[in-house]
Design a protein around this motif. Structure first.
Motif, PDB file in Angstrom:
ATOM      1  N   PHE A 409      60.293  78.877  47.381  1.00 28.96           N
ATOM      2  CA  PHE A 409      59.634  79.036  48.675  1.00 28.96           C
ATOM      3  C   PHE A 409      59.036  77.700  49.111  1.00 28.96           C
ATOM      4  CE2 PHE A 409      56.564  80.237  51.824  1.00 28.96           C
ATOM      5  CZ  PHE A 409      57.160  81.303  52.480  1.00 28.96           C
ATOM      6  N   LEU A 410      58.421  76.983  48.161  1.00 29.97           N
ATOM      7  CA  LEU A 410      57.853  75.667  48.466  1.00 29.97           C
ATOM      8  C   LEU A 410      58.939  74.673  48.883  1.00 29.97           C
ATOM      9  CD1 LEU A 410      55.269  75.420  45.544  1.00 29.97           C
ATOM     10  CD2 LEU A 410      54.722  75.625  47.981  1.00 29.97           C
ATOM     11  N   LEU A 411      60.111  74.779  48.269  1.00 29.46           N
ATOM     12  CA  LEU A 411      61.204  73.878  48.643  1.00 29.46           C
ATOM     13  C   LEU A 411      61.616  74.100  50.097  1.00 29.46           C
ATOM     14  CD1 LEU A 411      63.356  74.104  45.394  1.00 29.46           C
ATOM     15  CD2 LEU A 411      62.182  72.056  46.251  1.00 29.46           C
ATOM     16  N   GLY A 412      61.629  75.371  50.536  1.00 32.04           N
ATOM     17  CA  GLY A 412      61.946  75.644  51.938  1.00 32.04           C
ATOM     18  C   GLY A 412      60.919  75.028  52.877  1.00 32.04           C
ATOM     19  N   TYR A 413      59.654  75.084  52.466  1.00 29.14           N
ATOM     20  CA  TYR A 413      58.588  74.447  53.248  1.00 29.14           C
ATOM     21  C   TYR A 413      58.830  72.936  53.341  1.00 29.14           C
ATOM     22  CZ  TYR A 413      53.915  72.695  54.372  1.00 29.14           C
ATOM     23  OH  TYR A 413      52.851  72.028  54.933  1.00 29.14           O
ATOM     24  N   ILE A 414      59.216  72.335  52.220  1.00 28.22           N
ATOM     25  CA  ILE A 414      59.472  70.889  52.186  1.00 28.22           C
ATOM     26  C   ILE A 414      60.656  70.526  53.072  1.00 28.22           C
ATOM     27  CG2 ILE A 414      60.215  68.987  50.689  1.00 28.22           C
ATOM     28  CD1 ILE A 414      58.529  70.324  48.448  1.00 28.22           C
ATOM     29  N   VAL A 415      61.723  71.353  53.038  1.00 26.14           N
ATOM     30  CA  VAL A 415      62.883  71.103  53.907  1.00 26.14           C
ATOM     31  C   VAL A 415      62.443  71.061  55.368  1.00 26.14           C
ATOM     32  CG1 VAL A 415      65.032  72.102  54.793  1.00 26.14           C
ATOM     33  CG2 VAL A 415      64.614  72.056  52.332  1.00 26.14           C
ATOM     34  N   GLY A 416      61.616  72.024  55.764  1.00 26.41           N
ATOM     35  CA  GLY A 416      61.150  72.057  57.147  1.00 26.41           C
ATOM     36  C   GLY A 416      60.274  70.874  57.511  1.00 26.41           C
ATOM     37  N   LYS A 417      59.397  70.511  56.589  1.00 25.46           N
ATOM     38  CA  LYS A 417      58.464  69.414  56.865  1.00 25.46           C
ATOM     39  C   LYS A 417      59.194  68.073  56.966  1.00 25.46           C
ATOM     40  CE  LYS A 417      53.880  67.820  55.585  1.00 25.46           C
ATOM     41  NZ  LYS A 417      52.659  68.128  54.823  1.00 25.46           N
ATOM     42  N   VAL A 418      60.169  67.850  56.079  1.00 27.48           N
ATOM     43  CA  VAL A 418      60.883  66.564  56.057  1.00 27.48           C
ATOM     44  C   VAL A 418      61.870  66.461  57.216  1.00 27.48           C
ATOM     45  CG1 VAL A 418      62.505  65.153  54.743  1.00 27.48           C
ATOM     46  CG2 VAL A 418      60.580  66.255  53.581  1.00 27.48           C
ATOM     47  N   SER A 419      62.592  67.553  57.479  1.00 24.83           N
ATOM     48  CA  SER A 419      63.626  67.501  58.520  1.00 24.83           C
ATOM     49  C   SER A 419      63.062  67.668  59.920  1.00 24.83           C
ATOM     50  CB  SER A 419      64.662  68.596  58.274  1.00 24.83           C
ATOM     51  OG  SER A 419      64.102  69.893  58.479  1.00 24.83           O
ATOM     52  N   GLY A 420      61.850  68.240  60.015  1.00 23.44           N
ATOM     53  CA  GLY A 420      61.283  68.503  61.328  1.00 23.44           C
ATOM     54  C   GLY A 420      61.870  69.737  61.987  1.00 23.44           C
ATOM     55  N   LYS A 421      62.620  70.535  61.215  1.00 25.64           N
ATOM     56  CA  LYS A 421      63.245  71.751  61.748  1.00 25.64           C
ATOM     57  C   LYS A 421      62.931  72.920  60.814  1.00 25.64           C
ATOM     58  CE  LYS A 421      67.099  68.893  63.288  1.00 25.64           C
ATOM     59  NZ  LYS A 421      68.511  68.529  63.019  1.00 25.64           N
ATOM     60  N   PRO A 422      62.853  74.119  61.361  1.00 30.57           N
ATOM     61  CA  PRO A 422      62.687  75.273  60.475  1.00 30.57           C
ATOM     62  C   PRO A 422      63.819  75.338  59.462  1.00 30.57           C
ATOM     63  CG  PRO A 422      62.354  75.903  62.761  1.00 30.57           C
ATOM     64  CD  PRO A 422      62.886  74.498  62.774  1.00 30.57           C
ATOM     65  N   TYR A 423      63.500  75.871  58.291  1.00 30.97           N
ATOM     66  CA  TYR A 423      64.481  75.952  57.192  1.00 30.97           C
ATOM     67  C   TYR A 423      65.826  76.509  57.655  1.00 30.97           C
ATOM     68  CZ  TYR A 423      66.581  78.062  52.970  1.00 30.97           C
ATOM     69  OH  TYR A 423      67.433  78.468  51.976  1.00 30.97           O
ATOM     70  N   GLY A 424      65.800  77.649  58.355  1.00 35.36           N
ATOM     71  CA  GLY A 424      67.045  78.278  58.791  1.00 35.36           C
ATOM     72  C   GLY A 424      67.827  77.418  59.759  1.00 35.36           C
ATOM     73  N   GLU A 425      67.123  76.726  60.642  1.00 29.60           N
ATOM     74  CA  GLU A 425      67.798  75.865  61.611  1.00 29.60           C
ATOM     75  C   GLU A 425      68.451  74.671  60.917  1.00 29.60           C
ATOM     76  OE1 GLU A 425      69.347  74.770  65.158  1.00 29.60           O
ATOM     77  OE2 GLU A 425      68.247  76.631  64.728  1.00 29.60           O
ATOM     78  N   TYR A 426      67.770  74.133  59.898  1.00 33.39           N
ATOM     79  CA  TYR A 426      68.369  73.021  59.146  1.00 33.39           C
ATOM     80  C   TYR A 426      69.669  73.457  58.476  1.00 33.39           C
ATOM     81  CZ  TYR A 426      69.052  69.169  55.921  1.00 33.39           C
ATOM     82  OH  TYR A 426      69.609  68.109  55.245  1.00 33.39           O
ATOM     83  N   LEU A 427      69.654  74.629  57.847  1.00 29.35           N
ATOM     84  CA  LEU A 427      70.872  75.126  57.203  1.00 29.35           C
ATOM     85  C   LEU A 427      71.984  75.330  58.226  1.00 29.35           C
ATOM     86  CD1 LEU A 427      69.582  77.794  54.630  1.00 29.35           C
ATOM     87  CD2 LEU A 427      69.987  75.367  54.261  1.00 29.35           C
ATOM     88  N   LYS A 428      71.633  75.875  59.367  1.00 29.76           N
ATOM     89  CA  LYS A 428      72.636  76.151  60.404  1.00 29.76           C
ATOM     90  C   LYS A 428      73.311  74.865  60.867  1.00 29.76           C
ATOM     91  CE  LYS A 428      73.168  78.688  64.782  1.00 29.76           C
ATOM     92  NZ  LYS A 428      73.947  77.671  65.519  1.00 29.76           N
TER      93      LYS A 428
END
Length: 778
Positions: A409-428
């Motif tokens: 769950f924390l990794l998903g938070y980090i993905v969003g914080k680093v990429s500037g996009k919500p986790y799901g949007e980054y994956l998409k």
């Protein structure tokens, strides 16, 4: 007290009378007397007390005279009347027979008649929840003390009938949750099916038993498969020779499609949750089918296009996102958690690598006692992190491995914080759109998906709506939904270098190494595991939550991709991807040795006894009782294990094996446990010397101790024993190793009591090597 069955008094066996020719028909009507409490003194009697009561034979036959009611039974202070009960379903569920459902740990008797035109041997198939004893004409013919649900034909027993009336008497004893049995005389089709199962698993003893009791080696089972075919596909050369010796005719193995169809034929036209399967080789689809229902009430069947929640298969997408960000120089797996959440406790000790490999020691929020009470309501990302943020660590970062949803769950938070996009949007944007995965995304409350599977729970064969998670609670640890085709696209793309660079994929597939240089029991890398099945390497991850289970497996040498979904967490048919792989690649796999019990001297068995660390606080206890070795994993039943060699043993109740390993000094150091293609190295734990202490101390230690958040550990005395019970969990006996220190044998835990001013004011809990201080509550 329990209320008696609401029925008129009957005379003789009445409806509970069957003919030996009625094979294949479930025995739904029985005379029943009960219930009797296992213990009048305790609502939660320990296993030794339960087993002692099970072994007591206060009744072995009942005098039945035609035209007259059966005499009542007196057991202890209980006067029990025989009453007729006819079930509307195949199983006789005793917790429905009696009105009172507040107490577990009871037993009852069931009585029926089997009439035979001549002396003959018939075969009885029976399943029970839980322990069961069977008497035929006053003679004990079967007993099985086992915790399990009601499944047809779990036990198969030959019955030597006499001409005329034969009395069959059952004693069924409940351990906990559910209570009942299911019985029938087996016909040739059922025997053939059991023979196929035994041939597949290599159970030589059962094969000989079935053949001796009428199973035809040349009869197809209900799915059209013969025992010899099953033995060939599973690589059982000794079974093949045994079947041929008993008259089996040479048979050609059918196509993989026919084999897989046969595994799931029982779901056709059955109102049950479904299974969806896809197999591809080098990206070309070889097999794709659905079985059963996606929505039972709506009469919607499972198809290859049905969308399922995939649970923890999500984790490899999360890991891939982290590695993609690393490839773009936006983060490093060596970064500290404190870089992204500065106030996270001990965040400067935890790295992204620790989060990816389940070695952070952060407590997993899905294991918190109140989790299931919260999981149906939407929660924000920040609120969920706050929910587990201040929990004590299970161990120091890098020191151990414990499967951990908090980390992902924390990794998903980090993905969003680093990429500037919500986790799901980054994956998409980075995975789903480029790969044309059009039917994959983050599940959320209120989402309207076409062809979505509904999740079910299995309650002794009855399917109810499963607990419906709000997937905001799963996040990057398990919130994705997908289809067979989309996950197959992902599987092939990931392992052919179309998602990550070669160095990133290699890192993901490398088993983590702990601080002490050892590897954990699981071969876990970054969101993915590596394993072997019959000599073939595979890469895999499974997923599961209430109502859903998934499997994603890749055999790299064969370039074979397998995707499996079910909308029941406990499918009623096989959900083993290795068996699917076997159907397509059985002739490339290593042969398997069959399960043949041998004799090992009792003195040799003693060296294997003790406790073995299965990680995540689970412990397997190996005990010697008489000349038999038993194994019991935390929270499960105790089962006999049978020697196949001097140091290798197998279970008959499940397809599992354990091999004990000695160190250079000749002492058992660890064991290798194998089940479902997985291999675990489990360390033998230090032997604890149990001592006798003054019983006065037990009262001194009794009380409530505050643990994590709202969790309380209650220490209670029962006679001269002390027990510990955490909120929402089972009661565990504590064994003294000194006046102040106790060990909990069922889990990897020790408790030490501390006092100040002559009063016990706290306890120290050592769980999996990590200490926590629990203050006493007033």
């Amino acid at each position: 007290m329990f209320a008696q069955i609401n029925a008129t008094t009957i005379r003789g066996y009445d409806k509970a009378s069957y003919n030996s020719s009625e094979t294949g028909k479930f025995m739904k009507s029985w005379l029943i007397a009960g219930p009797v409490f296992v213990s009048e003194d305790s609502l939660n009697p320990d296993l030794p007390i339960q087993e002692k009561v099970f072994k007591e034979n206060v009744l072995s036959s009942v005098k039945i005279v035609n035209g007259q009611p059966a005499a009542p039974l007196q057991i202890k202070k209980n006067i029990l009347q025989w009453k007729m009960f006819s079930s509307g379903e195949d199983a006789v569920m005793l917790d429905k027979v009696f009105d009172e459902k507040e107490r577990d740990y009871v037993y009852a008797y069931a009585l029926a008649e089997i009439k035979a035109q001549k002396p003959e041997i018939v075969t009885l198939g029976i399943g029970s929840d839980d322990g069961i004893k069977i008497w035929l004409n006053g003679k004990l013919v079967h007993e099985n003390w086992v915790p399990r649900g009601v499944n047809k034909d779990d036990d198969i027993i030959p019955l030597q009938l006499v001409k005329g009336s034969n009395q069959i008497l059952l004693k069924v004893q409940d351990m906990q949750q559910g209570w009942g049995f299911i019985a029938r005389l087996l016909d040739k089709t059922v025997l053939a099916n059991e023979l196929v199962i035994a041939a597949n698993s290599g159970n030589i003893e059962k094969i000989n038993f079935l053949i001796k009791n009428g199973a035809d080696v040349n009869v197809n089972n209900a799915s059209g498969i013969m025992p010899l075919i099953a033995a060939k596909v599973s690589g059982r050369e000794d079974v093949i020779q045994l079947l041929i010796k008993n008259g089996a005719k040479e048979s050609i193995v059918p196509s993989a499609e026919i084999l897989v169809d046969s595994y799931y034929a029982s779901l056709k036209n059955k109102e049950a949750p479904g299974i969806a399967i896809l197999v591809s080789k080098e990206g070309k689809v070889l097999y794709e089918k659905g079985f059963g229902y996606a929505d039972i009430k709506g009469k919607k069947i499972v198809t290859p296009d049905t969308k399922f929640r995939i649970g923890s298969v999500t984790k490899q997408f999360t890991a891939a996102a982290i590695l993609k960000l690393q490839e773009n120089n936006l983060l490093s797996v060596n970064d500290k958690l404190s870089k992204y959440i500065p106030d996270f406790p001990r965040g400067d000790e935890v790295t992204i690598h620790h989060l990816l490999t389940h070695t952070s020691g952060i407590h997993s929020y899905t294991g918190k006692p109140d989790f299931l009470n919260r999981v149906t309501k939407t929660i924000s990302e920040d609120s969920l992190i706050q929910y587990f943020k201040n929990d004590p660590y299970d161990f120091s970062p890098g020191e151990n491995y414990a499967y951990n949803n908090s980390g992902y769950f924390l990794l998903g938070y980090i993905v969003g914080k680093v990429s500037g996009k919500p986790y799901g949007e980054y994956l998409k944007q980075n995975f789903f759109d480029p790969l044309k995965m059009k039917n994959t995304g983050v599940h959320y409350a209120g989402i309207k998906l076409e062809n979505e599977a509904h999740g079910y729970g299995n309650n002794n064969g009855k399917y109810d709506d499963a607990l419906n998670w709000d997937m905001s609670w799963a996040g990057a640890a398990g919130a994705l939904y997908s289809t067979l085709h989309d996950l197959d696209i992902w599987n092939n793309a990931l392992h052919s270098g179309k998602v990550l660079r070669e160095s990133s994929l290699k890192a993901a597939l490398t088993t983590v190494v702990l601080n002490n240089g050892n590897k954990p029991a699981m071969n876990y890398g970054y969101g993915i595991m590596t394993a072997k099945y019959r000599g073939l390497d595979n890469i895999q991850h499974s997923g599961g939550l209430h109502g859903f289970v998934s499997q994603l497996v890749y055999y790299p040498k064969q370039k074979l991709s397998i995707v499996m979904f079910s909308n029941s967490m406990n499918p009623e048919v096989s959900f083993d991807p290795n068996k699917i792989a076997e159907a397509f690649a059985w002739n490339e796999m290593e042969k398997q040795t069959s399960l043949i019990a041998t004799v090992v001297p009792v003195d040799s068995l003693k060296v294997y006894t003790g406790r073995y660390d299965f990680m995540n606080s689970a412990v397997m206890q190996i005990t010697l009782e008489g000349n038999k070795l038993f194994a019991q994993l935390s929270g499960q039943g105790k089962f006999e294990i049978f020697p196949s060699t001097q140091n290798e043993f197998f279970w008959k109740v499940v397809d599992a094996k354990i091999k004990f390993i000695k160190n250079d000094s000749g002492v058992i150091s660890h064991a290798i446990f194998r089940q479902n293609g997985q291999e675990l190295n489990v360390k033998k734990m230090k032997e604890e010397v149990i001592v006798t202490i003054n019983p006065v101390l037990l009262d001194k230690y009794s009380g409530n101790y505050k643990f994590i958040n709202d969790m309380v550990v209650t220490i209670s005395r029962e006679k001269d024993k002390l027990f510990a019970q955490a909120t929402g969990q089972g009661k565990l006996e504590m064994f003294p190793v000194s006046d102040t220190q106790f060990v909990l044998k069922e889990i990897n835990a020790k408790i030490t009591f501390k006092e100040e001013g002559g009063k016990v004011n706290k306890l120290m809990l050592n769980l999996n090597g990590t200490d926590s201080e629990l203050p006493r509550m007033e």
